[in-house]
Design a protein around this motif. Structure first.
Motif, PDB file in Angstrom:
ATOM      1  N   GLU A  77      -2.567   7.463   3.796  1.00 61.36           N
ATOM      2  CA  GLU A  77      -3.019   6.230   3.158  1.00 61.36           C
ATOM      3  C   GLU A  77      -4.370   5.789   3.720  1.00 61.36           C
ATOM      4  OE1 GLU A  77      -1.432   5.321   0.634  1.00 61.36           O
ATOM      5  OE2 GLU A  77       0.541   6.231   0.922  1.00 61.36           O
ATOM      6  N   VAL A 126       2.224  -1.105  -0.497  1.00 59.05           N
ATOM      7  CA  VAL A 126       1.947   0.289  -0.844  1.00 59.05           C
ATOM      8  C   VAL A 126       3.236   1.062  -1.117  1.00 59.05           C
ATOM      9  CG1 VAL A 126       1.045   2.484   0.038  1.00 59.05           C
ATOM     10  CG2 VAL A 126      -0.258   0.373   0.368  1.00 59.05           C
ATOM     11  N   ARG A 130       4.450   0.191  -4.837  1.00 57.95           N
ATOM     12  CA  ARG A 130       3.755   1.383  -5.338  1.00 57.95           C
ATOM     13  C   ARG A 130       2.326   1.086  -5.790  1.00 57.95           C
ATOM     14  NH1 ARG A 130       6.814   4.795  -2.718  1.00 57.95           N
ATOM     15  NH2 ARG A 130       9.032   4.557  -3.219  1.00 57.95           N
ATOM     16  N   VAL A 131       1.660   0.202  -5.063  1.00 61.96           N
ATOM     17  CA  VAL A 131       0.252  -0.074  -5.337  1.00 61.96           C
ATOM     18  C   VAL A 131      -0.592   0.891  -4.521  1.00 61.96           C
ATOM     19  CG1 VAL A 131      -1.589  -1.802  -5.216  1.00 61.96           C
ATOM     20  CG2 VAL A 131       0.756  -2.505  -5.764  1.00 61.96           C
ATOM     21  N   ASN A 132      -1.610   1.462  -5.139  1.00 63.22           N
ATOM     22  CA  ASN A 132      -2.509   2.366  -4.422  1.00 63.22           C
ATOM     23  C   ASN A 132      -3.055   1.680  -3.172  1.00 63.22           C
ATOM     24  OD1 ASN A 132      -5.551   3.248  -3.979  1.00 63.22           O
ATOM     25  ND2 ASN A 132      -4.490   4.990  -4.896  1.00 63.22           N
ATOM     26  N   SER A 133      -3.101   2.419  -2.054  1.00 65.91           N
ATOM     27  CA  SER A 133      -3.473   1.801  -0.783  1.00 65.91           C
ATOM     28  C   SER A 133      -4.893   1.248  -0.789  1.00 65.91           C
ATOM     29  CB  SER A 133      -3.315   2.811   0.361  1.00 65.91           C
ATOM     30  OG  SER A 133      -4.163   3.935   0.193  1.00 65.91           O
TER      31      SER A 133
END
Length: 331
Positions: A77, A126, A130-133
């Motif tokens: 990440e 994250v 499930r949000v992009n880092s």
């Protein structure tokens, strides 16, 4: 598959081996060449014990925050909140001591706990949402900027900073060595042992290498990723506290520039000794390259803009060498 990757596959084994050696050791050779050149050009100012101690002292805070970032990157990440978080922590620890009259040790502990909390928030967003880092940590970092301005009204906290707090960064409590160097050495050693010599470290590397395989092997992937963000957050808090102590004030943007320095150091480190793998020792060497470069530019009186040019160029070269190392390992 990229054209470069195809070209690498066509190289002879001996050519691949030579290119791999170059990719692994180019950064170390570059650091050595830089030291030699600066020593020749400025024999009275650069190659002295006092200057090397000064370089390590200047590098110490960048190493701490970059060391924490390394753990987040190792688990696969990115943490773009570290610079803003370090600035907030510097403002907060100063305010707790000056305005709220808390003991230095208690304020320090609160800020480290807040750093861990920021890491947990980043990790949960994250892994669970499930949000992009990149998006998650940039968003959290922006919120942190707002909180820092809300707490300080954009005014540096200067008056009333006690000597005890200043001595955290300015003191020399052990063998006459500046305290930040001692703290940096302990932090980097602890991170290296964690990643390279413990079962948790093996899980960290497994998650970063192949999270799907790690999950099938029974490793709590989300737990390990959150741990990476927590360590990154705590290191940012430690950096912000030491920077506020060094400056003698809490300033809302004091540590923002550490973001680019940390990323440059981490990617330089991934091109050092290993084929594009992120690791703590590499980050240590990468930070030295950057700070020695800054030191040399300062000694020779280079204009301020040259530092930004140097750092940006270093980041590009670092990513290129890291990518080359990974492609060589896969070809």
């Amino acid at each position: 598959m990229s054209g470069l990757s195809i070209s690498l596959r066509r190289l002879s084994p001996s050519a691949k081996a030579a290119l791999s050696v170059f990719a692994r050791y180019a950064t170390i050779l570059g650091l050595g060449a830089m030291i030699v050149v600066f020593s020749i050009l400025s024999p009275e100012a650069f190659p002295t014990f006092n200057n090397f101690i000064n370089v390590l002292n200047q590098a110490s805070l960048a190493m701490i925050i970059a060391g924490g970032l390394t753990l987040a990157v190792v688990v696969g990440e990115l943490d773009l909140s570290i610079g803003y978080a370090a600035s907030l922590h510097g403002v907060l620890v100063t305010g707790l001591i000056v305005h709220d009259k808390l003991p230095v040790a208690l304020a320090f502990a609160i800020v480290l706990a807040l750093g861990a909390l920021v890491g947990i928030v980043n990790g949960v967003i994250v892994t669970k949402l499930r949000v992009n880092s990149v998006i998650a940590t940039l968003g959290v970092g922006t919120i942190i900027v707002g909180l820092a301005f809300a707490y300080s009204a954009g005014v540096p906290i200067v008056a009333g900073v006690p000597e005890e707090f200043l001595q955290l960064a300015l003191g020399r409590w052990l063998f006459g060595i500046p305290n930040p160097i001692i703290v940096m050495a302990l932090v980097m050693a602890a991170l290296w042992v964690l990643v390279e010599r413990t079962a948790v470290g093996q899980e960290i590397q497994a998650v970063g290498g192949n999270p799907i395989a790690a999950r099938l092997a029974g490793i709590g992937v989300d737990r390990i990723k959150i741990l990476g963000f927590i360590i990154s957050g705590v290191c940012a808090a430690l950096t912000g506290t030491l920077l506020a102590s060094r400056l003698g004030s809490g300033t809302t943007s004091a540590a923002d520039s550490y973001l680019l320095t940390a990323f440059a150091a981490v990617f330089l480190g991934s091109a050092t000794l290993r084929d594009g793998e992120f690791h703590v020792l590499g980050t240590f060497i990468g930070t030295l390259i950057i700070v020695f470069g800054f030191n040399g530019l300062n000694i020779f009186g280079a204009p301020t803009f040259s530092q930004y040019v140097f750092q940006g160029a270093i980041l590009i070269v670092a990513v290129a060498l890291s990518s080359l190392g990974r492609m060589l390992a896969e070809s």
